[in-house]
Scaffold this motif. Structure first.
Motif, PDB file in Angstrom:
ATOM      1  N   ASP A 115       0.812  -1.223   0.000  1.00 40.53           N
ATOM      2  CA  ASP A 115       0.000   0.000   0.000  1.00 40.53           C
ATOM      3  C   ASP A 115       0.849   1.278   0.000  1.00 40.53           C
ATOM      4  OD1 ASP A 115       1.009  -0.057   2.580  1.00 40.53           O
ATOM      5  OD2 ASP A 115      -0.954   0.034   3.566  1.00 40.53           O
ATOM      6  N   PHE A 116       2.157   1.146  -0.146  1.00 38.54           N
ATOM      7  CA  PHE A 116       3.095   2.278  -0.184  1.00 38.54           C
ATOM      8  C   PHE A 116       3.020   3.140   1.079  1.00 38.54           C
ATOM      9  CE2 PHE A 116       2.572   1.162  -4.627  1.00 38.54           C
ATOM     10  CZ  PHE A 116       3.886   1.083  -5.042  1.00 38.54           C
ATOM     11  N   SER A 117       2.734   2.519   2.214  1.00 40.92           N
ATOM     12  CA  SER A 117       2.686   3.256   3.477  1.00 40.92           C
ATOM     13  C   SER A 117       4.024   3.200   4.206  1.00 40.92           C
ATOM     14  CB  SER A 117       1.591   2.703   4.385  1.00 40.92           C
ATOM     15  OG  SER A 117       1.892   1.362   4.759  1.00 40.92           O
ATOM     16  N   GLN A 118       4.891   2.256   3.829  1.00 40.53           N
ATOM     17  CA  GLN A 118       6.201   2.154   4.459  1.00 40.53           C
ATOM     18  C   GLN A 118       7.241   1.746   3.433  1.00 40.53           C
ATOM     19  OE1 GLN A 118       6.604  -2.193   6.414  1.00 40.53           O
ATOM     20  NE2 GLN A 118       5.367  -0.822   7.649  1.00 40.53           N
ATOM     21  N   ALA A 119       8.477   2.077   3.777  1.00 43.85           N
ATOM     22  CA  ALA A 119       9.583   1.757   2.881  1.00 43.85           C
ATOM     23  C   ALA A 119      10.814   1.413   3.710  1.00 43.85           C
ATOM     24  CB  ALA A 119       9.892   2.945   1.972  1.00 43.85           C
ATOM     25  N   LEU A 120      11.690   0.630   3.098  1.00 39.12           N
ATOM     26  CA  LEU A 120      12.967   0.261   3.688  1.00 39.12           C
ATOM     27  C   LEU A 120      14.037   0.593   2.659  1.00 39.12           C
ATOM     28  CD1 LEU A 120      14.253  -1.191   6.163  1.00 39.12           C
ATOM     29  CD2 LEU A 120      14.096  -3.304   4.839  1.00 39.12           C
ATOM     30  N   ILE A 121      15.063   1.317   3.076  1.00 32.68           N
ATOM     31  CA  ILE A 121      16.125   1.708   2.158  1.00 32.68           C
ATOM     32  C   ILE A 121      17.452   1.719   2.918  1.00 32.68           C
ATOM     33  CG2 ILE A 121      15.771   4.185   2.578  1.00 32.68           C
ATOM     34  CD1 ILE A 121      16.439   4.614  -0.444  1.00 32.68           C
ATOM     35  N   GLN A 122      18.506   1.448   2.198  1.00 31.01           N
ATOM     36  CA  GLN A 122      19.850   1.462   2.782  1.00 31.01           C
ATOM     37  C   GLN A 122      20.602   2.673   2.250  1.00 31.01           C
ATOM     38  OE1 GLN A 122      22.056  -2.254   2.495  1.00 31.01           O
ATOM     39  NE2 GLN A 122      23.842  -1.084   1.893  1.00 31.01           N
ATOM     40  N   MET A 123      21.251   3.389   3.145  1.00 38.03           N
ATOM     41  CA  MET A 123      22.056   4.539   2.772  1.00 38.03           C
ATOM     42  C   MET A 123      23.449   4.353   3.381  1.00 38.03           C
ATOM     43  SD  MET A 123      21.668   8.548   3.785  1.00 38.03           S
ATOM     44  CE  MET A 123      22.205   8.292   5.462  1.00 38.03           C
ATOM     45  N   THR A 124      24.468   4.583   2.580  1.00 38.50           N
ATOM     46  CA  THR A 124      25.826   4.581   3.106  1.00 38.50           C
ATOM     47  C   THR A 124      26.461   5.940   2.823  1.00 38.50           C
ATOM     48  OG1 THR A 124      26.789   3.684   1.079  1.00 38.50           O
ATOM     49  CG2 THR A 124      26.140   2.097   2.773  1.00 38.50           C
ATOM     50  N   ALA A 125      27.378   6.338   3.668  1.00 35.73           N
ATOM     51  CA  ALA A 125      28.093   7.600   3.503  1.00 35.73           C
ATOM     52  C   ALA A 125      29.575   7.345   3.750  1.00 35.73           C
ATOM     53  CB  ALA A 125      27.565   8.645   4.472  1.00 35.73           C
ATOM     54  N   PHE A 126      30.382   7.813   2.823  1.00 31.58           N
ATOM     55  CA  PHE A 126      31.824   7.639   2.909  1.00 31.58           C
ATOM     56  C   PHE A 126      32.490   8.996   2.750  1.00 31.58           C
ATOM     57  CE2 PHE A 126      30.064   3.805   1.002  1.00 31.58           C
ATOM     58  CZ  PHE A 126      30.571   2.821   1.848  1.00 31.58           C
ATOM     59  N   CYS A 127      33.506   9.228   3.531  1.00 33.64           N
ATOM     60  CA  CYS A 127      34.351  10.408   3.404  1.00 33.64           C
ATOM     61  C   CYS A 127      35.777   9.911   3.535  1.00 33.64           C
ATOM     62  CB  CYS A 127      34.029  11.421   4.497  1.00 33.64           C
ATOM     63  SG  CYS A 127      35.094  12.879   4.467  1.00 33.64           S
ATOM     64  N   PRO A 128      36.661  10.294   2.641  1.00 32.70           N
ATOM     65  CA  PRO A 128      38.035   9.789   2.713  1.00 32.70           C
ATOM     66  C   PRO A 128      38.733  10.063   4.048  1.00 32.70           C
ATOM     67  CG  PRO A 128      37.652  10.847   0.606  1.00 32.70           C
ATOM     68  CD  PRO A 128      36.440  11.119   1.446  1.00 32.70           C
ATOM     69  N   ILE A 129      38.329  11.085   4.796  1.00 35.49           N
ATOM     70  CA  ILE A 129      39.016  11.470   6.025  1.00 35.49           C
ATOM     71  C   ILE A 129      38.263  11.072   7.294  1.00 35.49           C
ATOM     72  CG2 ILE A 129      39.899  13.449   7.348  1.00 35.49           C
ATOM     73  CD1 ILE A 129      41.533  12.851   4.855  1.00 35.49           C
ATOM     74  N   THR A 130      36.954  11.174   7.279  1.00 32.32           N
ATOM     75  CA  THR A 130      36.159  10.978   8.506  1.00 32.32           C
ATOM     76  C   THR A 130      35.568   9.573   8.582  1.00 32.32           C
ATOM     77  OG1 THR A 130      34.142  11.778   7.455  1.00 32.32           O
ATOM     78  CG2 THR A 130      35.539  13.424   8.550  1.00 32.32           C
ATOM     79  N   PRO A 131      34.957   9.235   9.711  1.00 39.43           N
ATOM     80  CA  PRO A 131      34.336   7.906   9.835  1.00 39.43           C
ATOM     81  C   PRO A 131      33.247   7.667   8.785  1.00 39.43           C
ATOM     82  CG  PRO A 131      34.517   8.954  11.977  1.00 39.43           C
ATOM     83  CD  PRO A 131      34.897   9.987  10.947  1.00 39.43           C
ATOM     84  N   GLN A 132      33.076   6.419   8.442  1.00 39.49           N
ATOM     85  CA  GLN A 132      32.085   5.992   7.453  1.00 39.49           C
ATOM     86  C   GLN A 132      30.896   5.409   8.212  1.00 39.49           C
ATOM     87  OE1 GLN A 132      33.825   6.781   4.541  1.00 39.49           O
ATOM     88  NE2 GLN A 132      35.453   7.066   5.988  1.00 39.49           N
ATOM     89  N   TYR A 133      29.718   5.422   7.575  1.00 39.93           N
ATOM     90  CA  TYR A 133      28.574   4.780   8.213  1.00 39.93           C
ATOM     91  C   TYR A 133      27.600   4.263   7.166  1.00 39.93           C
ATOM     92  CZ  TYR A 133      26.058   9.230   7.507  1.00 39.93           C
ATOM     93  OH  TYR A 133      25.493  10.351   6.968  1.00 39.93           O
ATOM     94  N   GLY A 134      26.815   3.305   7.597  1.00 41.98           N
ATOM     95  CA  GLY A 134      25.757   2.751   6.774  1.00 41.98           C
ATOM     96  C   GLY A 134      24.541   2.511   7.643  1.00 41.98           C
ATOM     97  N   ASN A 135      23.381   2.823   7.120  1.00 42.64           N
ATOM     98  CA  ASN A 135      22.138   2.661   7.866  1.00 42.64           C
ATOM     99  C   ASN A 135      21.057   2.043   7.001  1.00 42.64           C
ATOM    100  OD1 ASN A 135      22.871   3.964  10.327  1.00 42.64           O
ATOM    101  ND2 ASN A 135      22.639   5.941   9.325  1.00 42.64           N
ATOM    102  N   LEU A 136      20.229   1.233   7.636  1.00 42.15           N
ATOM    103  CA  LEU A 136      18.950   0.841   7.060  1.00 42.15           C
ATOM    104  C   LEU A 136      17.947   1.820   7.625  1.00 42.15           C
ATOM    105  CD1 LEU A 136      18.493  -3.034   7.299  1.00 42.15           C
ATOM    106  CD2 LEU A 136      18.617  -1.635   5.264  1.00 42.15           C
ATOM    107  N   LEU A 137      17.135   2.393   6.770  1.00 41.90           N
ATOM    108  CA  LEU A 137      16.170   3.391   7.209  1.00 41.90           C
ATOM    109  C   LEU A 137      14.760   2.865   7.006  1.00 41.90           C
ATOM    110  CD1 LEU A 137      17.871   6.447   5.497  1.00 41.90           C
ATOM    111  CD2 LEU A 137      18.126   5.713   7.864  1.00 41.90           C
TER     112      LEU A 137
END
Length: 165
Positions: free
Chosen positions: A123-145
């Motif tokens: 019913d398009f009322s909810q969604a699941l998506i993965q996002m990752t963020a990378f920076c060559p200098i700072t910490p990296q992270y990945g999340n399921l949203l």
């Protein structure tokens, strides 16, 4: 109908995470699944709350099985995100451009993002998506949203940290 919701969801993420002006891989990222991280299953994500390594982790108790299954199936093959992302302030990059800029000293403080395509409930009322963020200098992270839709607006309700280095 799916493409309309994908466009709206990506717009919400770009705004919520201040991705404008940063770099985004134009191909959808690969899903972290049971083969690469055995704890990412529908059953485990639905646990309301657990404690692991001294941290309290909130799950997605309202996550529908169809949403998780759709997320896994839609991301079985990479696809271009450019038809879903209508923000001229986001720098969509090919894989070669992404790798090239990531390794340049001029971009050592830039953020480089990847998204999977979202999985939706029927019913398009909810969604699941993965996002990752990378920076060559700072910490990296990945999340399921875990996202929910109210009217035409998507909201990030919960996130599940995949990694943080």
């Amino acid at each position: 109908m799916r493409s309309q919701h994908e466009t709206n969801l990506f717009s919400t993420l770009i705004e919520d995470y201040n991705i404008a002006g940063e770099y985004l891989l134009e191909n959808s990222g690969s899903v972290i699944t049971q083969t690469s991280l055995k704890d990412i299953t529908w059953e485990n994500l639905r646990i309301k709350e657990t404690e692991m390594y001294g941290m309290r982790i909130l799950g997605f108790p309202d996550l529908k099985k169809e949403t998780f299954d759709n997320w896994i199936s839609i991301n079985s093959q990479p696809s271009l995100l450019s038809s879903y992302i209508n923000n001229p302030k986001v720098n969509l990059l090919s894989s070669a451009e992404y790798d090239n800029l990531f390794n340049q000293d001029d971009h050592r403080w830039s953020m480089f993002y990847t998204f999977t395509r979202p999985g939706f409930s029927d019913d398009f009322s909810q969604a699941l998506i993965q996002m990752t963020a990378f920076c060559p200098i700072t910490p990296q992270y990945g999340n399921l949203l875990y996202m929910e839709r109210t009217g035409n607006k998507w909201e990030n309700k919960l996130s599940y940290g995949l990694f943080s280095q």
